[in-house]
Design an enzyme around this catalytic site. Structure first.
Site, short mmCIF file in Angstrom:
data_model
loop_
_atom_site.label_atom_id
_atom_site.label_comp_id
_atom_site.label_asym_id
_atom_site.label_seq_id
_atom_site.Cartn_x
_atom_site.Cartn_y
_atom_site.Cartn_z
N THR A 35 44.59 41.25 31.39
CA THR A 35 45.78 41.97 30.90
C THR A 35 46.34 41.25 29.67
OG1 THR A 35 46.21 42.35 33.26
CG2 THR A 35 47.84 43.18 31.70
N ASP A 85 52.56 37.28 30.28
CA ASP A 85 51.37 36.95 31.08
C ASP A 85 51.20 37.96 32.22
OD1 ASP A 85 49.14 35.64 32.01
OD2 ASP A 85 50.18 33.79 32.57
N ALA A 87 49.63 38.78 36.32
CA ALA A 87 49.83 38.19 37.64
C ALA A 87 48.77 38.73 38.58
CB ALA A 87 51.21 38.52 38.18
N ASP A 88 48.51 37.98 39.64
CA ASP A 88 47.59 38.46 40.67
C ASP A 88 48.34 39.26 41.73
OD1 ASP A 88 45.14 37.25 39.66
OD2 ASP A 88 46.20 35.37 40.01
N GLY A 100 44.38 33.33 39.37
CA GLY A 100 43.06 33.91 39.63
C GLY A 100 42.06 33.49 38.56
N GLY A 101 42.56 33.23 37.37
CA GLY A 101 41.71 32.79 36.27
C GLY A 101 41.71 31.27 36.10
N GLU A 107 49.80 27.74 32.59
CA GLU A 107 50.67 28.94 32.62
C GLU A 107 52.06 28.55 33.11
OE1 GLU A 107 47.31 32.38 33.50
OE2 GLU A 107 48.35 31.48 35.19
N LYS A 125 48.96 45.26 41.57
CA LYS A 125 49.46 43.88 41.74
C LYS A 125 50.80 43.83 42.48
CE LYS A 125 46.05 42.45 39.11
NZ LYS A 125 46.23 41.81 37.84
C1 5RP Z 1 45.07 33.52 35.27
C2 5RP Z 1 46.16 34.36 35.80
C3 5RP Z 1 46.18 35.80 35.45
O1 5RP Z 1 47.43 36.12 34.92
C4 5RP Z 1 45.96 36.62 36.68
O2 5RP Z 1 44.76 36.19 37.27
C5 5RP Z 1 45.86 38.11 36.34
O3 5RP Z 1 44.67 38.37 35.68
P1 5RP Z 1 44.25 39.80 35.18
O4 5RP Z 1 45.23 40.19 34.10
O5 5RP Z 1 42.86 39.61 34.66
O6 5RP Z 1 44.31 40.75 36.35
O7 5RP Z 1 47.03 33.91 36.52
O8 5RP Z 1 45.11 32.22 35.75
#
Ligand code: 5RP
Length: 222
Positions: A35, A85, A87-88, A100-101, A107, A125
């Site tokens: 995202t 940013d 979020a999961d 998750g990343g 962050e 989410k």
């Molecule tokens: C990375 C994160 C991301 O913000 C989270 O994993 C969301 O990722 P995506 O936008 O790919 O769904 O915390 O560490």
């Protein structure tokens, strides 16, 4: 709409959200993930309207640079008016699970410095109670087994994310099998385990604004 289209829609909404804050001296914080990547790609068109960005990961720094956006060390930046940013998971109090990343520590540092946290997320989410998504914990490598044993004592099932090394040279344990009723207390408790760098609960410092991508359009939630 696909999940990716919803992510792009919230990224576009975030551009509108931050535009009034941009100026020649403005350095914004930029998160990590798919995202956030949409946001970075759209941000490129505005690169002449602000000074640059602080990145929450190496991957984000590279993507920002590819858009012609200057990337600054956080230590060289006086203020960060806004951090954008993904979020999961995010709950109605705008507390989140992130990481998750595997970028959770940087962050959290950039989020702590930012005056406003704008979370961009597709509708999947949004949850009532955090914990469906396994909570990531960044650990110093030599402490991994010790931290895992401490987590088991708390009724949590940790799983080592094999093959992943964070930008800080550390490892990740993903925590399964627990619903997080009191995110602020759990965030503080887990951070107190020796060897934990940080955990992916963003509760002490949650989001200020959520731009949520739904079939009905982007909802702005504060
Ligand atoms: C990375 C994160 C991301 O913000 C989270 O994993 C969301 O990722 P995506 O936008 O790919 O769904 O915390 O560490």
């Amino acid at each position: 709409m696909t999940q990716d289209e919803l992510k792009r829609a919230v990224a576009a909404a975030a551009i509108d959200e931050i535009k009034p804050l941009l100026g020649n001296d403005t350095v914004i914080g930029v998160g990590t993930g798919s995202t956030a990547n949409h946001f970075i790609d759209l941000l490129g068109a505005l690169r002449h309207d602000f000074k640059g960005a602080v990145a929450s990961s190496q991957a984000t720094a590279e993507r920002l640079k590819a858009q012609g956006i200057d990337v600054f060390e956080l230590n060289h930046v006086g203020s960060v008016p806004v951090y954008v940013d993904g979020a999961d998971e995010i709950n109605p109090r705008l507390e989140m699970i992130k990481g998750g990343g595997a970028a959770l520590t940087r962050e959290k540092i950039v989020a702590a410095c930012a005056e406003r946290f704008v979370c961009i997320a597709d509708a999947s989410k949004r949850v009532e109670v955090l914990g469906g998504f396994p909570l990531p914990i960044e650990v110093i490598p030599m402490a991994r087994s010790y931290v895992a044993r401490e987590l088991v004592k708390r009724g949590i099932t940790p799983v080592y994310r094999e093959g992943v090394v964070t930008d800080n040279g550390n490892q990740i344990l993903d925590c399964y099998d627990f619903l997080i009723e009191d995110p602020q207390r759990t965030e503080a408790d887990l951070n107190n385990i020796v060897g934990v760098v940080t955990n992916g609960l963003f509760a002490a410092r949650g989001a200020d604004v959520l731009l949520l991508g739904t079939e009905r359009g982007v909802e702005r939630i504060t």
